[in-house]
Design a protein around this motif. Sequence first.
Motif, PDB file in Angstrom:
ATOM      1  N   VAL A  42       0.843  -1.192   0.000  1.00 21.09           N
ATOM      2  CA  VAL A  42       0.000   0.000   0.000  1.00 21.09           C
ATOM      3  C   VAL A  42       0.882   1.247   0.000  1.00 21.09           C
ATOM      4  CG1 VAL A  42      -1.941  -1.129   1.135  1.00 21.09           C
ATOM      5  CG2 VAL A  42      -0.182  -0.030   2.537  1.00 21.09           C
ATOM      6  N   SER A  43       0.264   2.409  -0.119  1.00 19.37           N
ATOM      7  CA  SER A  43       1.003   3.658  -0.302  1.00 19.37           C
ATOM      8  C   SER A  43       1.510   4.265   0.988  1.00 19.37           C
ATOM      9  CB  SER A  43       0.105   4.677  -1.014  1.00 19.37           C
ATOM     10  OG  SER A  43      -0.340   4.193  -2.256  1.00 19.37           O
ATOM     11  N   PHE A  44       1.094   3.734   2.135  1.00 18.76           N
ATOM     12  CA  PHE A  44       1.410   4.359   3.411  1.00 18.76           C
ATOM     13  C   PHE A  44       2.513   3.607   4.149  1.00 18.76           C
ATOM     14  CE2 PHE A  44      -2.901   5.552   2.398  1.00 18.76           C
ATOM     15  CZ  PHE A  44      -2.920   6.908   2.681  1.00 18.76           C
ATOM     16  N   PRO A  45       3.294   4.322   4.966  1.00 13.68           N
ATOM     17  CA  PRO A  45       4.307   3.640   5.780  1.00 13.68           C
ATOM     18  C   PRO A  45       3.643   2.809   6.872  1.00 13.68           C
ATOM     19  CG  PRO A  45       4.223   5.978   6.342  1.00 13.68           C
ATOM     20  CD  PRO A  45       3.337   5.796   5.143  1.00 13.68           C
ATOM     21  N   LEU A  46       4.169   1.631   7.086  1.00 13.93           N
ATOM     22  CA  LEU A  46       3.651   0.751   8.126  1.00 13.93           C
ATOM     23  C   LEU A  46       4.811   0.046   8.808  1.00 13.93           C
ATOM     24  CD1 LEU A  46       0.592  -0.988   6.387  1.00 13.93           C
ATOM     25  CD2 LEU A  46       0.486   0.531   8.351  1.00 13.93           C
ATOM     26  N   CYS A  47       4.615  -0.247  10.086  1.00 17.77           N
ATOM     27  CA  CYS A  47       5.581  -1.042  10.825  1.00 17.77           C
ATOM     28  C   CYS A  47       5.481  -2.490  10.338  1.00 17.77           C
ATOM     29  CB  CYS A  47       5.265  -0.961  12.315  1.00 17.77           C
ATOM     30  SG  CYS A  47       6.413  -1.826  13.368  1.00 17.77           S
ATOM     31  N   GLU A  48       6.617  -3.173  10.323  1.00 18.54           N
ATOM     32  CA  GLU A  48       6.612  -4.566   9.886  1.00 18.54           C
ATOM     33  C   GLU A  48       6.029  -5.447  10.993  1.00 18.54           C
ATOM     34  OE1 GLU A  48       9.545  -6.249   6.863  1.00 18.54           O
ATOM     35  OE2 GLU A  48      10.797  -5.036   8.168  1.00 18.54           O
ATOM     36  N   ILE A  49       4.762  -5.741  10.874  1.00 22.07           N
ATOM     37  CA  ILE A  49       4.072  -6.631  11.807  1.00 22.07           C
ATOM     38  C   ILE A  49       3.302  -7.658  10.979  1.00 22.07           C
ATOM     39  CG2 ILE A  49       2.370  -6.826  13.663  1.00 22.07           C
ATOM     40  CD1 ILE A  49       2.875  -3.887  14.294  1.00 22.07           C
ATOM     41  N   SER A  50       3.464  -8.913  11.307  1.00 21.07           N
ATOM     42  CA  SER A  50       2.735  -9.971  10.613  1.00 21.07           C
ATOM     43  C   SER A  50       1.599 -10.452  11.500  1.00 21.07           C
ATOM     44  CB  SER A  50       3.675 -11.140  10.290  1.00 21.07           C
ATOM     45  OG  SER A  50       2.956 -12.228   9.748  1.00 21.07           O
ATOM     46  N   SER A  51       0.405 -10.552  10.944  1.00 17.33           N
ATOM     47  CA  SER A  51      -0.754 -11.023  11.705  1.00 17.33           C
ATOM     48  C   SER A  51      -1.128 -12.422  11.240  1.00 17.33           C
ATOM     49  CB  SER A  51      -1.944 -10.079  11.538  1.00 17.33           C
ATOM     50  OG  SER A  51      -1.674  -8.820  12.107  1.00 17.33           O
ATOM     51  N   ALA A  52      -0.885 -13.399  12.093  1.00 18.60           N
ATOM     52  CA  ALA A  52      -1.247 -14.782  11.787  1.00 18.60           C
ATOM     53  C   ALA A  52      -2.645 -15.050  12.309  1.00 18.60           C
ATOM     54  CB  ALA A  52      -0.249 -15.743  12.432  1.00 18.60           C
ATOM     55  N   GLY A  53      -3.440 -15.750  11.519  1.00 19.28           N
ATOM     56  CA  GLY A  53      -4.825 -16.032  11.898  1.00 19.28           C
ATOM     57  C   GLY A  53      -4.938 -17.134  12.922  1.00 19.28           C
ATOM     58  N   ALA A  54      -4.318 -16.926  14.086  1.00 14.85           N
ATOM     59  CA  ALA A  54      -4.384 -17.903  15.179  1.00 14.85           C
ATOM     60  C   ALA A  54      -4.322 -17.160  16.495  1.00 14.85           C
ATOM     61  CB  ALA A  54      -3.236 -18.903  15.081  1.00 14.85           C
ATOM     62  N   GLY A  55      -5.385 -17.253  17.286  1.00 12.14           N
ATOM     63  CA  GLY A  55      -5.437 -16.584  18.575  1.00 12.14           C
ATOM     64  C   GLY A  55      -6.207 -17.422  19.578  1.00 12.14           C
ATOM     65  N   GLY A  56      -6.473 -16.845  20.729  1.00 10.47           N
ATOM     66  CA  GLY A  56      -7.151 -17.582  21.780  1.00 10.47           C
ATOM     67  C   GLY A  56      -8.556 -18.021  21.430  1.00 10.47           C
ATOM     68  N   SER A  57      -9.173 -17.329  20.457  1.00 14.21           N
ATOM     69  CA  SER A  57     -10.539 -17.685  20.047  1.00 14.21           C
ATOM     70  C   SER A  57     -10.601 -18.225  18.618  1.00 14.21           C
ATOM     71  CB  SER A  57     -11.463 -16.466  20.167  1.00 14.21           C
ATOM     72  OG  SER A  57     -11.586 -16.056  21.507  1.00 14.21           O
ATOM     73  N   SER A  58      -9.440 -18.541  18.028  1.00 22.30           N
ATOM     74  CA  SER A  58      -9.433 -19.098  16.672  1.00 22.30           C
ATOM     75  C   SER A  58     -10.027 -20.499  16.681  1.00 22.30           C
ATOM     76  CB  SER A  58      -7.997 -19.158  16.127  1.00 22.30           C
ATOM     77  OG  SER A  58      -7.489 -17.859  15.940  1.00 22.30           O
ATOM     78  N   VAL A  59     -10.708 -20.832  15.601  1.00 20.51           N
ATOM     79  CA  VAL A  59     -11.409 -22.111  15.509  1.00 20.51           C
ATOM     80  C   VAL A  59     -10.434 -23.230  15.155  1.00 20.51           C
ATOM     81  CG1 VAL A  59     -13.154 -23.394  14.206  1.00 20.51           C
ATOM     82  CG2 VAL A  59     -13.592 -21.013  14.888  1.00 20.51           C
ATOM     83  N   PHE A  60     -10.458 -24.316  15.942  1.00 19.94           N
ATOM     84  CA  PHE A  60      -9.708 -25.540  15.656  1.00 19.94           C
ATOM     85  C   PHE A  60     -10.669 -26.558  15.052  1.00 19.94           C
ATOM     86  CE2 PHE A  60      -6.691 -23.537  18.259  1.00 19.94           C
ATOM     87  CZ  PHE A  60      -5.512 -24.272  18.328  1.00 19.94           C
ATOM     88  N   LYS A  61     -10.229 -27.202  13.992  1.00 14.53           N
ATOM     89  CA  LYS A  61     -11.074 -28.228  13.369  1.00 14.53           C
ATOM     90  C   LYS A  61     -10.189 -29.273  12.705  1.00 14.53           C
ATOM     91  CE  LYS A  61     -11.666 -25.167   9.349  1.00 14.53           C
ATOM     92  NZ  LYS A  61     -11.023 -23.985   9.969  1.00 14.53           N
ATOM     93  N   ALA A  62     -10.784 -30.420  12.421  1.00  9.26           N
ATOM     94  CA  ALA A  62     -10.072 -31.480  11.717  1.00  9.26           C
ATOM     95  C   ALA A  62     -10.224 -31.272  10.222  1.00  9.26           C
ATOM     96  CB  ALA A  62     -10.629 -32.837  12.116  1.00  9.26           C
ATOM     97  N   ALA A  63      -9.116 -31.396   9.496  1.00 14.07           N
ATOM     98  CA  ALA A  63      -9.140 -31.241   8.046  1.00 14.07           C
ATOM     99  C   ALA A  63      -8.064 -32.137   7.438  1.00 14.07           C
ATOM    100  CB  ALA A  63      -8.912 -29.782   7.648  1.00 14.07           C
ATOM    101  N   ASP A  64      -8.487 -33.055   6.573  1.00 16.80           N
ATOM    102  CA  ASP A  64      -7.549 -33.960   5.901  1.00 16.80           C
ATOM    103  C   ASP A  64      -6.672 -34.710   6.893  1.00 16.80           C
ATOM    104  OD1 ASP A  64      -8.478 -33.065   3.400  1.00 16.80           O
ATOM    105  OD2 ASP A  64      -7.117 -31.345   3.470  1.00 16.80           O
ATOM    106  N   GLY A  65      -7.269 -35.174   7.981  1.00 14.48           N
ATOM    107  CA  GLY A  65      -6.555 -35.987   8.947  1.00 14.48           C
ATOM    108  C   GLY A  65      -5.614 -35.235   9.860  1.00 14.48           C
ATOM    109  N   ALA A  66      -5.699 -33.924   9.888  1.00 14.88           N
ATOM    110  CA  ALA A  66      -4.830 -33.116  10.745  1.00 14.88           C
ATOM    111  C   ALA A  66      -5.645 -31.983  11.356  1.00 14.88           C
ATOM    112  CB  ALA A  66      -3.654 -32.563   9.949  1.00 14.88           C
ATOM    113  N   ILE A  67      -5.002 -31.226  12.259  1.00 13.56           N
ATOM    114  CA  ILE A  67      -5.662 -30.085  12.898  1.00 13.56           C
ATOM    115  C   ILE A  67      -5.413 -28.827  12.090  1.00 13.56           C
ATOM    116  CG2 ILE A  67      -5.661 -28.591  14.932  1.00 13.56           C
ATOM    117  CD1 ILE A  67      -5.025 -31.021  16.625  1.00 13.56           C
ATOM    118  N   ALA A  68      -6.489 -28.122  11.744  1.00  7.78           N
ATOM    119  CA  ALA A  68      -6.402 -26.837  11.061  1.00  7.78           C
ATOM    120  C   ALA A  68      -6.811 -25.747  12.045  1.00  7.78           C
ATOM    121  CB  ALA A  68      -7.307 -26.813   9.839  1.00  7.78           C
TER     122      ALA A  68
END
Length: 644
Positions: free
Chosen positions: A309-335
Amino acid sequence: MAFQINIDNGGTLTDVCIMSDDGVKKTKVLTTPYDLSKCFFEGLQKASETLYGAEDVKRLLEEVELIRYSTTQGTNAICERKGPKLGLVLDASSGDLPQALRTHDPDVYDALVGDRVAFVDTTVLDTTEAEVEIVKTINQLTAKGANRLVICFGGSDFHAAEDLVKKIVLRKYPRHLLGAVPVLYASDLTVDRDAERRAWSALINSFLHTSMEAFLFQAENRLREYRTKNPLLIFRNDGDASRVAKTVAIKTYSSGPRGGMEGLKTFSGLYGFRDAVSIDVGGTTTDIGQCTDGKVADIRRGNVEGISVSFPLCEISSAGAGGSSVFKAADGAIAIGPESVGALPGPACFGRGGKEATITDASLLAGLLDPASYFGGGMGLDATRAEAAVMANVAEPLGLDLDAAVLAMSAAFETKIAGELHRFTKIAPDTVLMAFGGAGPLNACGVAEKAGIKRVAIPAMAAVFSAYGIGTCDVSQRYVVGLEAHDTKTLRAAIDTLTKKAARDMFAEGFDEGSYTVTARLVAETPEGDVVHDLDEMAEFPSALASATAVELELNAVKSLRHASGDAVSVKRGTKAKPADTRKVLVPEQGRIDLPVYHLNAMTPGDYAQGPAILEEDYFTARVPAGWTLVVSDAGDVILDREE
C-alpha cells in the motif's frame, strides 16, 4: 490526580491501562463487536472502579488528561474478510489492473471486490457524454451489490480525471439523498504514482471506513455528553495519534499491534536486548514483530496482509491464530483459523453459546487455566462445554481420546506460531521471545522451544501491553504532495501550503503554532531506487534530484508527548519462590500430574522458580515447562531461561 487512559480494543477482549504518577493499573472487559462503543464505555466504567473503588465515569472523565484508543478491528476485518462490498471504477486503459491487483492476494481481492469492476473512458469526461457514462457505471456496480465505490484512474493526470468524476457524482448523486453511494477517490487519499498501491490503499481504506467511522464518532459523541475537556485520540499504525476527524481508516489497521511494538522498543532498551521478537496473542490473531538494536522496521510503502500500500507501516505480521481461533479437523490433521469465534459467542468454555473448539478450551481441559481465577475471577469457565466442543470438532474426527486431542491442539498451536516466527523474523542465538497479549504468555515457552529460542520475557503488563505501549505516543499530522516542478520555488510554495494546513490541523488538535515541531523531507524516485533528502529551514531543492522520475514532499507536524527513560533493569536470581498452590495439569508423556502454581502478584524481585510449573497473574497464565527457570526482575517482569 492527573492520569491518562489507554484503551486497546481487540477481537475478544478490550484492554484498559490507567497511567498516573502513582503507577500503572489495568483492567479488561469483553469486546462487544455488535456495538464497540458499549465495550469502550464498559472499559471506562471498570477503569473508574479500579481508580476509585466504585463506578464513577463522570468523575473519571472530568479528571482524565488524555484518552488514547487503538484497535485490532481493522486487522480482524481484513483477516476475516468482514466488511462492505466494494465496487472499483478504473479508466479504460487499465484493463490489466484488476488481475494485477488480484495477484497481491486473490482471497482478499475476491472478498473485497470480486467481479464488481467497471471501466470509464476518461477521454469523454469533459464532454456531454460524461454524465451518462458515469451514471451507467455506478448503476452497473450497485446492481452487482456494491455499497461503496472506489475511483482509481491511471496515467500521469489521474488526479485531474478523478476530479472530473467527482463533480459529476456530486451533481447526479448529491449526498443529502438517501440513495447516495459513498465514493472514495484514490487521489484524495494518496498521491502515490503507482496505480496498484494507490488502488489497494483506497480499497482497504474504503473497506475499513464504515465500521471505524460509525464506532469512533459514536464514542466521541458519548464522551461529549460528559463534557470531556480533551478529544478522544486515535493511536495510528505509524506510532502517533490524532483526533477521530483527522484520522483515515487505513491508519487504524494494525494500530493495536503497533502499540505493542512501541512497548517492545522500550522494553528492549530497559533490559538491553539486542534482538527481540514478539508474539502478541489476542483472540483472533497473533501479531509478530521484531526489534533489533532498538529499532522496529518501518516500511515507507507498507504491507497489509502482504498487499503493498502507499502508506508507511511497521513490519508486523498477523497470523490467523489466537485464543478464540477455531480448531477443526481437516484432511486428517488439525487446522487452525483464520475463523474466530470472537467475543460473541466466544470459546465454548465461556458458556455463551460457542460450540467450536479453541486453544482456550484446550488449555482449560489441560488444567492450565483455573475456572475460579480466570479473567481476574470475573468469568467462570465451563469444562463440560469445552469438552463437548473438543470432542466434536477435533477428537472424534481424528480418532483421538480427549487428552490426546488436547495435547495435539496445544502442539499444533505452538508449531503454527513458531512457523510464523521463522517465516517473518530472523532468529539469532541471542534472540529473546517477548510474549504479551491476554494469551501470549500461555504457550510462550513451547513456542520458543519449537522456534529454537532460549529466553522468553513476559512483561508484568503483558495482558494489556499494547494499551501500555501507546501510553507515550506523540500527536502528529503528516502530509505528502507530489511536486509538479523540481525547483526551489515550487518546493517552497508547497512547504508554505502544507505548513498552513498543519497549523490549522494542529490547532484543531489543541496545539498553537510554536508548541509543535515541523520537519520536511523529499523522497525522489530514481532508476536506482528511492532517495531521501532531509530539508532544513532554507528549503533549497537539491540539484541532484532535478532529474528524478518523481519527487514527493513529506511534511510532519509533531507535538511530542514522549518521556525518554535512561533507566536499566537488572535480572538477578535471589530467593526461591514458594508456590501458592498446586494444580493437576496434563503434561506430554506424563499424563496429569500435580504442578506448583506461582502467583506473580505475590512474588518480589529476585524470586525464581523452576519448571514444570504454572505462573499466574490476574489476566494471564503461563506454562513453564521442565527445563525452564523463571526470575522476577527489579521491575516486576518475568524472564524465563531454558537450561542447557
